[in-house]
Structure formats: C-alpha cells, structure tokens
Design a protein around this motif. Structure first.
Motif, mmCIF file in Angstrom:
data_model
loop_
_atom_site.group_PDB
_atom_site.id
_atom_site.type_symbol
_atom_site.label_atom_id
_atom_site.label_comp_id
_atom_site.label_asym_id
_atom_site.label_seq_id
_atom_site.Cartn_x
_atom_site.Cartn_y
_atom_site.Cartn_z
ATOM 1 N N TYR A 514 0.824 -1.210 0.000
ATOM 2 C CA TYR A 514 0.000 0.000 0.000
ATOM 3 C C TYR A 514 0.860 1.262 0.000
ATOM 4 N N GLY A 515 2.041 1.170 0.623
ATOM 5 C CA GLY A 515 2.956 2.307 0.579
ATOM 6 C C GLY A 515 3.463 2.581 -0.820
ATOM 7 N N LEU A 516 3.553 1.519 -1.638
ATOM 8 C CA LEU A 516 4.033 1.682 -3.006
ATOM 9 C C LEU A 516 2.922 2.079 -3.970
ATOM 10 N N ALA A 517 1.688 1.685 -3.679
ATOM 11 C CA ALA A 517 0.579 1.976 -4.591
ATOM 12 C C ALA A 517 -0.706 2.113 -3.793
ATOM 13 N N LYS A 518 -1.286 3.294 -3.820
ATOM 14 C CA LYS A 518 -2.555 3.525 -3.121
ATOM 15 C C LYS A 518 -3.686 2.946 -3.964
ATOM 16 N N ASP A 519 -3.912 1.653 -3.802
ATOM 17 C CA ASP A 519 -4.862 0.908 -4.608
ATOM 18 C C ASP A 519 -5.989 0.390 -3.727
ATOM 19 N N ALA A 520 -7.226 0.438 -4.236
ATOM 20 C CA ALA A 520 -8.388 0.077 -3.422
ATOM 21 C C ALA A 520 -8.321 -1.370 -2.947
ATOM 22 N N GLU A 521 -7.936 -2.279 -3.833
ATOM 23 C CA GLU A 521 -7.950 -3.689 -3.439
ATOM 24 C C GLU A 521 -6.896 -3.991 -2.380
ATOM 25 N N ILE A 522 -5.729 -3.341 -2.510
ATOM 26 C CA ILE A 522 -4.706 -3.532 -1.480
ATOM 27 C C ILE A 522 -5.216 -3.003 -0.147
ATOM 28 N N ALA A 523 -5.899 -1.857 -0.184
ATOM 29 C CA ALA A 523 -6.459 -1.287 1.049
ATOM 30 C C ALA A 523 -7.468 -2.249 1.678
ATOM 31 N N VAL A 524 -8.292 -2.894 0.851
ATOM 32 C CA VAL A 524 -9.270 -3.860 1.370
ATOM 33 C C VAL A 524 -8.555 -5.039 2.018
ATOM 34 N N HIS A 525 -7.538 -5.547 1.345
ATOM 35 C CA HIS A 525 -6.797 -6.684 1.911
ATOM 36 C C HIS A 525 -6.181 -6.310 3.259
ATOM 37 N N LEU A 526 -5.562 -5.137 3.299
ATOM 38 C CA LEU A 526 -4.930 -4.686 4.542
ATOM 39 C C LEU A 526 -5.976 -4.527 5.639
ATOM 40 N N GLY A 527 -7.117 -3.936 5.257
ATOM 41 C CA GLY A 527 -8.182 -3.760 6.242
ATOM 42 C C GLY A 527 -8.711 -5.083 6.768
ATOM 43 N N GLU A 528 -8.850 -6.078 5.883
ATOM 44 C CA GLU A 528 -9.388 -7.367 6.332
ATOM 45 C C GLU A 528 -8.446 -8.049 7.318
ATOM 46 N N VAL A 529 -7.160 -8.017 7.034
ATOM 47 C CA VAL A 529 -6.205 -8.664 7.941
ATOM 48 C C VAL A 529 -6.185 -7.936 9.280
ATOM 49 N N LEU A 530 -6.250 -6.606 9.250
ATOM 50 C CA LEU A 530 -6.311 -5.844 10.502
ATOM 51 C C LEU A 530 -7.582 -6.202 11.283
ATOM 52 N N TRP A 531 -8.692 -6.332 10.561
ATOM 53 C CA TRP A 531 -9.970 -6.612 11.219
ATOM 54 C C TRP A 531 -9.927 -7.945 11.962
ATOM 55 N N VAL A 532 -9.468 -8.993 11.278
ATOM 56 C CA VAL A 532 -9.448 -10.308 11.929
ATOM 57 C C VAL A 532 -8.367 -10.378 13.000
ATOM 58 N N SER A 533 -7.439 -9.413 12.987
ATOM 59 C CA SER A 533 -6.404 -9.358 14.025
ATOM 60 C C SER A 533 -6.852 -8.544 15.224
ATOM 61 N N GLY A 534 -8.118 -8.097 15.208
ATOM 62 C CA GLY A 534 -8.664 -7.367 16.343
ATOM 63 C C GLY A 534 -8.415 -5.877 16.318
ATOM 64 N N ARG A 535 -7.989 -5.339 15.194
ATOM 65 C CA ARG A 535 -7.685 -3.903 15.100
ATOM 66 C C ARG A 535 -8.723 -3.239 14.197
ATOM 67 N N GLN A 536 -9.968 -3.247 14.667
ATOM 68 C CA GLN A 536 -11.083 -2.827 13.833
ATOM 69 C C GLN A 536 -11.049 -1.342 13.470
ATOM 70 N N ASP A 537 -10.627 -0.491 14.392
ATOM 71 C CA ASP A 537 -10.619 0.943 14.098
ATOM 72 C C ASP A 537 -9.662 1.264 12.953
ATOM 73 N N GLU A 538 -8.481 0.671 12.997
ATOM 74 C CA GLU A 538 -7.522 0.893 11.919
ATOM 75 C C GLU A 538 -8.035 0.275 10.619
ATOM 76 N N ALA A 539 -8.685 -0.880 10.726
ATOM 77 C CA ALA A 539 -9.226 -1.536 9.531
ATOM 78 C C ALA A 539 -10.255 -0.652 8.846
ATOM 79 N N ARG A 540 -11.130 -0.018 9.630
ATOM 80 C CA ARG A 540 -12.161 0.841 9.035
ATOM 81 C C ARG A 540 -11.542 1.986 8.242
ATOM 82 N N ARG A 541 -10.413 2.476 8.716
ATOM 83 C CA ARG A 541 -9.744 3.563 7.994
ATOM 84 C C ARG A 541 -9.354 3.117 6.595
ATOM 85 N N TYR A 542 -8.871 1.879 6.470
ATOM 86 C CA TYR A 542 -8.491 1.385 5.151
ATOM 87 C C TYR A 542 -9.715 1.046 4.297
ATOM 88 N N PHE A 543 -10.783 0.557 4.916
ATOM 89 C CA PHE A 543 -12.007 0.307 4.149
ATOM 90 C C PHE A 543 -12.564 1.620 3.595
#
Length: 565
Positions: A514-543
C-alpha cells in the motif's frame, strides 16, 4: 477475476529493487552450468538444485542449496552474491548473513554489497550497522550511491519502524547529499513510511536548503495532503500557478498534484493555460471526464473540433474518444472512421466497432470487428485484439456463450496466444469455473514460464478461491523473483500469507504494497487482515480509503457482506 490483483491494475512500480537486479531477473541455469564447468567446481549439483528450486518458487529450498553451492565454491563472489539475494528474498536472515559474509570475503565492498548489508542489518534490528553502510553509500560519487541507499531503505526491515529510525539518523547526521532530487526522493519515502513527524522534518529541511525551487513547493503540498491538511496543500499549489505559465513541465506537475488531491477542476484550469497540443487536450479531457463535467467537456470538444480541419490522426482519435465519453456515439463513430491512417488507424477501427456496440448497433459492431480480424494489412496485434473486443461486445450484450466462442475462434486463429488465454481465464473465473481458469493460465506458463502476470494471477486465484495455499505461495514467489518490488505481487504475497494464517507477516507485506501503490484492493486486503487481528478501528480507515478510491470494488463489496465493518 474478482479480486484479480493487482498486476493488471497497477502499472507503476519502483525503479529500484533491493533484491532484484540482473542477478535474479532471468532464468540462469545455463549460466550456472557454464560457470561451474569453467571453474570445475564441486558446487555444480547444489547450484543446479537451487536454481531449479528457484524456478519452481521454492525459495527456502533454493536459499539452502545456493548457500551450500557458495560454501563449496571457494572464491566465487558471484555465487555468494546470488546466495545472499535469494536468501533475503526467502526471508531467511540466517542464511543471508552467512552468504553475505562469503561475499564480503571474496570481493571488494561494492555499492550493491553495502546496500544488501544495510537491508539485512535493518532486518536483524541493527540500525547502527545499517546507518554506517548507508552513510558510505550516500557519500559515493554519482547517482548510484544514493539510489542503492534508497533501495535498501525501501526493502529493509520487517519492522517498518527500523528503516524510519535509520532514515531519521541519516537526516540528523546530514548524510543525505545536498541535491534537490535526492531530498525529494527521500522525502517521499518518509511520507510512505507513515511517519508524519519525520516527513515534516524532511520537508522543512528541503524548504531551508532549496527555497527558490518550485519542486520544493510540490513536495510540501504532497506532505500537507498526506497529513490531512488538503486546504493548505491547495494554497501552496495556487501560489505556484503563475510559474506554470512559463514552464510546461511545471504546469503538468502542478496539474497532476491537483488531481491527486481530487481537485480535478483546478488541474484542468492549470492545463488550459499556455500552449495546447493533442496531449494537453487529452489530459484536460481526462480530467473533465473524471469529474463528470459534461458542460466543460462539451466546450473543449467544440474547441478542438474547430481545429480539426486538417486530417490529424491523433486529434481525430481524441475527438472520437471525447464524443464517446459524451455518449455521442454516432459522432464518435464518424470521427474514428475519419482517421486517415498512421499508428492511430488500428485503434480507431477497434474503437469504432466498440462505439457501434454502445450505440446499440450490435450487428454493425460485430461486422466492423470481424473486418479487422480478417484484414491482413493490419498488424497481428490489432487483429488479435479484435477477438478480445468481440468477446467484450458479446459479454456486454449478455451473450456469455458468444464471448467464449469469440475467444475460441481467436485461439484458433492465434493458437496459444497468451492474451487470449488470459482473457478466457478471466471468463472462466467469472463463471466460478476455477479448474478451467487455472488450465488456461497454466497454458500461458507453458509457453512463457516467467510470465509475471500469469504467475501472479494464478497464485492469487489459488490463494483466494481454493485451499491450495502452499502451491499459491510458490507461484507468487516465482513472480517475486522477477519483480520483488512490484506492489501487485507484494499484495498477492501478503494475501497468501494471510490465508496461511501468518497474519503479522501478511501485514508487513500489505503495508509495504500500500505504501508503493494507493490501490483500493490492497487497502481492502490490509483492512481485512487488521480486522481479523482485532484492530477494527484501523481496519475501518483502510475500508474507507478503499471506498474513496473505488466505491464499486468487488473485494470491498465482499468484505462488507462478510465482515460487516
């Protein structure tokens, strides 16, 4: 494919690559054989095993075998270098350190060696060692030293805080060369590291060092935008506008900066001043289309139409594109038909067929596209693309069987043509026929084993749609060998690590992508992994960021259905 990453969505990648290099860019079995035979070394077998493992995407096995080969081949610096790079790509720091030690024993300290040493030190949590190596690189004359240093910072450190710490130390030590282009690149890196304090400090340094250079203002605007101060960033760009009237390069740069801030109106305004050519008109049309400003686009279309008395192929092609966007499909067809020749003719004929389809003249569209398919005067690529267009026309018309028929006829005319096989793989995947999608992608890889798009697409598909995660990882690793800093491939790597349950490793890769390319799908992937890791607030930012970039993204819709963030 629904979450087909990446590779087909992202075109820009870093110019530098920490691991890459020509050392890993192409299959090298022949070279390994040649070197071993000439030297009559005992390292032939492990080197060959390592190379075959590398080509199969089995990076841990390759790293182990190449280290054995380097250890058995006394004095071979090239083999030690290759062992170092493969071990680092495999994230095997222990073997990378052993191979690097051999490399350092066998060759003088080169820029590449120092870059690898710095990256490895950051991975090992030794910022002082990395800092010393990077200072030596930055002090080297010419362009290469600072570029190798930048590459090491981009690829070094599993903990993103370590490269940031090292960069801050380099700024503190005044080690960065006093050149605007160098400070620009390091400043942009600081912004991508998500370290606003460090980015602010670097921008302040740039302003102090190069107060009159307009590129400083562009960097300042970018930094303000990233920290959420968009209004201030716009003010900085507005102050630059008078200078854009005497510099086309600055005019374009300011327009691009405005566009990145979703200020398409301002971007088009800047481009409209000064000399106009077909490229400028095209950029303006794109910006107006982006903001759905049909009124302004119509005015631009009228202005450009008046200047179209001469049969300029590029200009007429552009007018057709604008008319098509304005949904004046008959006018678009007329402009495309009026393109007299040149490089633009093939594209114009394909676009005319597409516009006929949009006009509702499906029969005429198919007639025109088939005329392209059978025109032996046209380049093979254009005739092949006509089959791809026919498939798209039929799909849009709801004729799924016709889509597959068009691709089948294309493959009959151009057997095993990879673009057609790739398109058919997408068609099978949309039908949830993963075995057939996989079969076509594997056909691509038979004729082109290092086709990065196919490797990445197949690896991602297996990770996303099956449970064959280890096989997926090996395919993606083969793509990583060729393009280790491609954000699409890094995204796929992060996704398969997530599927394997290695969430923290996945986050490192996805953040880097995501640092290399601000792409929607990468943001979704990052958000999903954060979400299942218990970091929902940060995940919502990426969603939320994904929704801003691409509201209709299929991966985002899927996450909303499954996670309900």
């Amino acid at each position: 494919m629904p979450s087909m990453p990446a590779l087909i969505r992202i075109s820009s990648v870093l110019l530098l690559s920490l691991m890459a290099g020509e050392a890993l860019a192409a299959p090298s079995i022949a070279r390994v054989l040649d070197q071993a035979e000439r030297a009559q070394e005992p390292s032939l077998e492990p080197a060959l095993v390592g190379e075959f493992a590398l080509q199969a995407g089995k990076l841990p096995d390759s790293a182990a075998q190449y280290l054995l080969a380097a250890q058995a081949s006394e004095g071979d610096a090239g083999l030690a270098e290759r062992a170092t790079r493969i071990a680092m790509l495999a994230n095997d720091d222990a073997r990378a350190a052993q191979a690097l030690a051999l490399w350092q024993q066998r060759a003088p300290r080169s820029l590449a060696m120092r870059s690898a040493a710095a990256a490895l030190a950051m991975r090992q949590g030794k910022p002082e060692v990395a800092e010393a190596e990077l200072k030596a690189l930055l002090a080297a004359p010419g362009e290469e030293g600072w570029r190798f240093s930048l590459a090491a910072l981009v690829g070094g450190g599993r903990d993103p805080g370590v490269p940031a710490q090292v960069l801050e130390a380099l700024v503190e030590a005044d080690a960065i060369p006093n050149r605007i282009e160098v400070w620009q690149e390091f400043g942009r890196l600081a912004m991508r590291m998500d370290k606003p304090e460090l980015a602010q400090r670097m921008v302040d340094q740039v302003v102090r060092r190069f107060p009159q250079d307009p590129r400083v203002a562009l960097l300042r605007a970018s930094q303000l935008q990233q920290t959420g101060h968009t209004a201030e960033a716009v003010t900085v760009l507005q102050a630059l506008e008078p200078q854009t009237r005497t510099s086309v390069d600055l005019r374009n740069a300011v327009a691009i900066a405005y566009d990145s801030m979703n200020e398409a109106v301002a971007a088009e305004r800047v481009l409209s001043s000064g000399p106009q050519d077909t490229q400028t008109y095209g950029m303006r049309a794109s910006l107006l289309a982006k903001q759905d400003d049909a009124t302004a686009l119509t005015a631009l279309y009228t202005e450009l139409s008046r200047a179209a008395s001469k049969p300029d192929p590029a200009q007429r092609l552009l007018l057709g594109k604008i008319a098509e966007y304005l949904k004046r499909y008959q006018e678009a067809v007329d402009w495309y038909h009026s393109v007299p020749g040149g490089e633009e003719l093939s594209e114009a004929r394909l676009r005319a067929a597409n516009a006929q389809g949009l006009l509702g003249n499906q029969a005429k569209a198919l007639e025109e596209v088939r005329a392209v398919q059978s025109d032996a005067v046209l380049a093979e690529e254009a005739r092949r693309d006509a089959y791809l267009l026919e498939a798209e026309l039929r799909l849009r018309a709801g004729d799924e069987a016709g889509e597959l028929d068009a691709l089948a006829r294309g493959l009959a005319a151009y057997p095993d043509e990879n673009a057609l096989l790739y398109a058919r793989a997408l068609a099978w995947e949309r039908r949830d026929d993963i075995p057939r999608a996989e079969a076509d992608l594997r056909k691509v890889l038979i004729t082109e084993p290092e086709n990065v798009a196919a490797l990445n697409a197949l690896g991602y598909t297996l990770a996303d749609r099956t449970h064959r995660y280890q096989e997926a990882l090996e395919l993606i690793d083969r793509a990583r060998v060729a393009e280790p800093d491609n954000p699409a491939i890094i995204d796929s790597h992060g996704w398969v690590l997530y599927r394997l349950g290695r969430n923290e490793e996945a986050l490192v890769q996805l953040r880097r992508a995501y640092g290399l390319a601000k792409d929607a799908e990468i943001a979704v992937h990052l958000g999903e992994v954060l979400w299942v890791s218990g970091r929902q607030d940060e995940a919502r930012r990426y969603f939320d960021e994904a929704a801003r970039l691409d509201p209709d993204n299929r991966a985002l819709q899927r996450v909303r259905e499954t996670l309900k963030p």
